[in-house]
Design an enzyme around this catalytic site. Structure first.
Site, PDB file in Angstrom:
ATOM      1  N   CYS A 293       0.888  -1.272   0.058  1.00 29.05           N
ATOM      2  CA  CYS A 293      -0.006  -0.109   0.086  1.00 29.05           C
ATOM      3  C   CYS A 293       0.919   1.414   0.028  1.00 29.05           C
ATOM      4  O   CYS A 293       0.632   2.246  -0.739  1.00 29.05           O
ATOM      5  CB  CYS A 293      -0.977   0.008   1.066  1.00 29.05           C
ATOM      6  SG  CYS A 293      -0.246  -0.256   2.847  1.00 29.05           S
TER       7      CYS A 293
ATOM      8  N   HIS B 238      -2.389   1.204   7.268  1.00 26.83           N
ATOM      9  CA  HIS B 238      -2.752   1.232   5.703  1.00 26.83           C
ATOM     10  C   HIS B 238      -2.020   2.801   5.221  1.00 26.83           C
ATOM     11  O   HIS B 238      -1.963   3.594   6.018  1.00 26.83           O
ATOM     12  CB  HIS B 238      -4.051   1.277   5.442  1.00 26.83           C
ATOM     13  CG  HIS B 238      -4.438   1.142   4.079  1.00 26.83           C
ATOM     14  ND1 HIS B 238      -3.804   0.067   3.260  1.00 26.83           N
ATOM     15  CD2 HIS B 238      -5.273   1.730   3.250  1.00 26.83           C
ATOM     16  CE1 HIS B 238      -4.146   0.132   1.906  1.00 26.83           C
ATOM     17  NE2 HIS B 238      -5.101   1.126   1.861  1.00 26.83           N
TER      18      HIS B 238
ATOM     19  N   ASP C 150      -8.440   4.570  -1.694  1.00 25.72           N
ATOM     20  CA  ASP C 150      -7.603   3.461  -1.147  1.00 25.72           C
ATOM     21  C   ASP C 150      -7.071   2.721  -2.186  1.00 25.72           C
ATOM     22  O   ASP C 150      -7.893   2.209  -3.231  1.00 25.72           O
ATOM     23  CB  ASP C 150      -8.996   2.610  -0.458  1.00 25.72           C
ATOM     24  CG  ASP C 150      -8.346   1.604   0.602  1.00 25.72           C
ATOM     25  OD1 ASP C 150      -7.338   1.064   0.175  1.00 25.72           O
ATOM     26  OD2 ASP C 150      -9.014   1.394   1.425  1.00 25.72           O
TER      27      ASP C 150
END
Length: 485
Positions: A56, A162, A180
């Site tokens: 990520c 994240h 995201d």
């Protein structure tokens, strides 16, 4: 036992609002009218899904670097220079990131190393009001983007830490848009900014420090044209230690009475694989994908590289190094260096480790540019698993005069060694006991004595060296600031 497969997750709402829902679209339209969606269009044009469950941080940075049109200076695949997760490995090996993820400090380090201008803050170094101002600043501009690292649990989502870019802000509702990068899991969604701050204001168990956010923008100068430092080879830690600790000790403890003696002391103790640490940036292309001529863009970049190489060759330090290396019988082979570069290029173009390749043969030739100027190309036949692939390496060169007339010279160990010594901090030489010699050495590496283009090249290397030094000392989590030159 086989692991059960999953197809996405339902987005917990509230607190999040799906970007594509009716309410999500309304929030978007309101923000668009107020001018806080300006950065969204750049980001969404380069938005990508992380290619590994723990990538990520790499995916978020890749999106932002491409949105800012920062040139990575090396090719991704085919003829294309483009940021991809696989290229973001200068501060942490990809194998480690794939297994454990990446910390906030390491992503900041990667952004610096990739040539971006970075301002990074942990929540302990900022306030929610300052954060809101930074969100407004980034979402109101195409030239600055924000990456946030947060704990998913605050949003009732599955998972822990994240990273994702912030794509927009609605001031009336005080909501931020999270793009995201784990799109296989959750879609882009709006969240209350206060809740995002709470999610960032959590402890990362791997570092013991709070999470935070970073503002990323284009630099005042582009990354290096001809040289770069690399930590892909494990030996970089040994080499960084040698440069940081051993060189100052060697020049202060041994009797040195000339510049050549200093060079001798440094060179003879240099780890044998130092050329894996500092490399010249090679232009690689697949032979069958290219025509036989240089494009205007290739010619332009090659011309700049040649100018940097010429400026290195004209420094007094290079002359001292060249003189010393000639006395110890040091020789460089263009075809040997090119063979290694071709293997590394094949690695980048295919995504497979370079140790799986061997370069069977190389061929040096000249090809024409758009205005009939010539460039040097080394074509290598690279073999992997019995399959052959031809790879072209575009080589910068300069003309030097010798007894038999003009002679082409190419990037070699002598100029790489020169660039490495220029990149060392000036205090490296402060321990030289002979004051006149110390002054002479500092003059040789002084930025003021270098042409502008070479100054920028050396500053880039110094910046990289400081960042790698932080990583070696495990200080990247404590020091988030841009390196001081």
């Amino acid at each position: 036992m086989a692991m059960a497969s999953l197809y996405r997750r339902s987005l917990p709402s509230p607190p999040a609002i799906d970007f594509s829902s009716a309410e999500g679209k309304l929030i978007f339209n309101e923000a668009l009218q107020k001018g806080t969606m300006e950065g969204f269009f750049r980001l969404i044009s380069y938005f990508q899904t992380q290619s590994e469950p723990a990538y990520c941080g790499l995916a978020s940075l890749s999106v932002v670097l491409n949105a800012l049109s920062i040139d990575p200076g090396r090719k991704w695949k085919g003829p294309w220079r483009w940021f991809d997760e696989s290229m973001l490995d200068c501060c942490e090996p990809l194998e480690v990131v794939k297994e454990k993820g990446i910390s906030f400090g390491k992503v900041v380090c990667l952004a610096h190393c990739s040539g971006a201008k970075v301002e990074a803050f942990r929540t302990s170094q900022s306030t929610i009001d300052d954060f809101r101002k930074f969100v407004v600043k980034c979402t109101s501009s195409e030239n600055c983007h924000m990456i946030s690292t947060y704990h998913r649990g605050v949003f009732k989502q599955t998972g822990t830490g994240h990273f994702s870019p912030i794509g927009g802000y609605n001031a009336e509702r005080d909501m931020a848009l999270i793009l995201d990068v784990a799109r296989f899991k959750y879609p882009p969604h709006w969240v209350p900014l206060k809740l995002l701050w709470e999610a960032m204001d959590s402890i990362d168990q791997s570092t013991g420090k709070r999470r935070g956010f970073m503002l990323i923008s284009r630099p005042h100068r582009e990354p290096g044209l001809l040289y770069t430092l690399s930590c892909k080879d494990e030996s970089w830690i040994e080499i960084a230690k040698y440069l940081k600790e051993d060189v100052p000790r060697l020049v202060s403890s041994q009797h040195v009475d000339s510049v050549e003696k200093i060079i001798s002391v440094v060179f003879k103790s240099l780890p044998s694989n130092f050329n894996q640490f500092i490399r010249w940036v090679a232009e690689i292309r697949i032979t069958e994908d290219s025509n036989q001529n240089l494009s205007a863009e290739e010619k332009s970049r090659l011309k700049l590289k040649q100018l940097v190489l010429k400026e290195v060759h004209e420094t007094e330090l290079f002359k001292h190094i060249n003189k010393f290396l000639s006395t110890v019988g040091y020789e460089d082979s263009l075809t040997y260096a090119a063979a290694k570069a071709c293997c590394q290029g094949a690695e980048i173009l295919s995504g497979s480790p370079s140790k799986e390749f061997c370069c069977r043969e190389t061929c040096v030739k000249c090809i024409k540019g758009p205005d009939d100027s010539e460039g040097t190309v080394v074509t290598g036949v690279v073999v992997r698993d019995g399959n052959e692939q031809k790879v072209d390496l575009l080589v910068p060169s300069t003309q030097t005069e010798c007894e038999c007339g003009p002679e082409a010279t190419y990037p070699a160990g002598n100029d790489v060694f020169t660039a490495l010594l220029l990149a060392l901090p000036p205090q490296t030489w402060s321990g030289i006991k002979d004051q006149a010699l110390m002054h002479e050495m500092k003059q040789l590496i002084s930025m003021a004595s270098l042409p502008t283009l070479l100054q920028e090249e050396v500053l880039h290397l110094r910046r990289q060296l400081q960042l790698l030094k932080r990583c070696q000392e495990n200080k990247e989590e404590d020091d988030l600031a841009a390196p001081a030159y």
